[in-house]
Design an enzyme around this catalytic site. Structure first.
Site, PDB file in Angstrom:
ATOM      1  N   CYS A 131       0.820  -1.219   0.000  1.00  0.00           N
ATOM      2  CA  CYS A 131       0.000   0.000   0.000  1.00  0.00           C
ATOM      3  C   CYS A 131       0.853   1.268   0.000  1.00  0.00           C
ATOM      4  O   CYS A 131       0.567   2.216  -0.724  1.00  0.00           O
ATOM      5  CB  CYS A 131      -0.936   0.003   1.198  1.00  0.00           C
ATOM      6  SG  CYS A 131      -2.069  -1.410   1.233  1.00  0.00           S
ATOM      7  N   HIS A 132       1.886   1.278   0.841  1.00  0.00           N
ATOM      8  CA  HIS A 132       2.707   2.484   0.969  1.00  0.00           C
ATOM      9  C   HIS A 132       4.195   2.197   0.944  1.00  0.00           C
ATOM     10  O   HIS A 132       4.999   3.104   1.139  1.00  0.00           O
ATOM     11  CB  HIS A 132       2.327   3.251   2.241  1.00  0.00           C
ATOM     12  CG  HIS A 132       0.876   3.598   2.266  1.00  0.00           C
ATOM     13  ND1 HIS A 132      -0.039   2.898   3.011  1.00  0.00           N
ATOM     14  CD2 HIS A 132       0.177   4.537   1.597  1.00  0.00           C
ATOM     15  CE1 HIS A 132      -1.247   3.407   2.808  1.00  0.00           C
ATOM     16  NE2 HIS A 132      -1.147   4.394   1.956  1.00  0.00           N
ATOM     17  N   GLY A 133       4.584   0.933   0.752  1.00  0.00           N
ATOM     18  CA  GLY A 133       5.991   0.606   0.556  1.00  0.00           C
ATOM     19  C   GLY A 133       6.834   0.358   1.780  1.00  0.00           C
ATOM     20  O   GLY A 133       8.047   0.563   1.735  1.00  0.00           O
TER      21      GLY A 133
END
Length: 167
Positions: A131-133
């Site tokens: 989702c955000h790394g």
């Protein structure tokens, strides 16, 4: 004195109704059979509505986690509810402990925004939150990305060689 006893008797029904009911208490713990998990295998259980990652790590995964210098860790705190709150995020303090270093039990929610990371992925072979790394290593420690903390470790215990009680 009689007034205190009378007030206590009057207040007790209100206090007693605040206790959790049986269905809530049943969610307080969960027992997980790990007998089928060979080294390198994982399973996801559910506890209090959250995913719990249980992994039987390989010797290579353990060695990779032990080799990480503490200064390389984004979050130096173990985040393990089973030990002191300020314990360092060493591999041993993140695992099930001495003699069971191969086992890791973690809340499977990214500490950035609560997404569920994917196992055995990312730059460090642990968990990756697409989702955000955020990248976690084989001990569930945040190594790269926006997550501020390591994956949390819930209270758990081995109740036998093949069963873990979480909660």
């Amino acid at each position: 004195m009689a007034g205190v006893v009378g007030a206590g008797a009057l207040a007790w029904p209100f206090i007693d109704q605040m206790r959790p009911d049986a269905s809530t208490l049943a969610l307080a713990t969960v027992e997980v059979d790990i007998s089928s998990l060979q080294p390198g295998m994982s399973l996801t259980a559910k506890w209090r509505g959250k995913p719990i990652f249980i992994r039987n790590r390989t010797p290579e995964e353990i060695e990779a986690a032990k080799a990480v210098p503490m200064v390389d860790l984004k979050d130096p705190v173990a985040r393990n509810a089973n030990i002191a709150a300020d314990a360092p995020a060493t591999d041993t303090d993140r695992s099930a402990g001495a003699g069971k270093e191969n086992w890791i039990v973690m809340v499977g929610s990214c500490t950035h925004l609560g997404c569920v990371p994917l196992g055995q992925q990312g730059d460090f072979g642990g968990w990756f939150c697409p989702c955000h790394g955020s990248h976690y290593d084989t001990a569930g420690r945040i190594r790269k990305g926006p997550a501020p903390e390591n994956l949390h470790i819930p209270t758990f215990q081995f109740i036998s060689d093949t069963m873990i009680r979480i909660g």
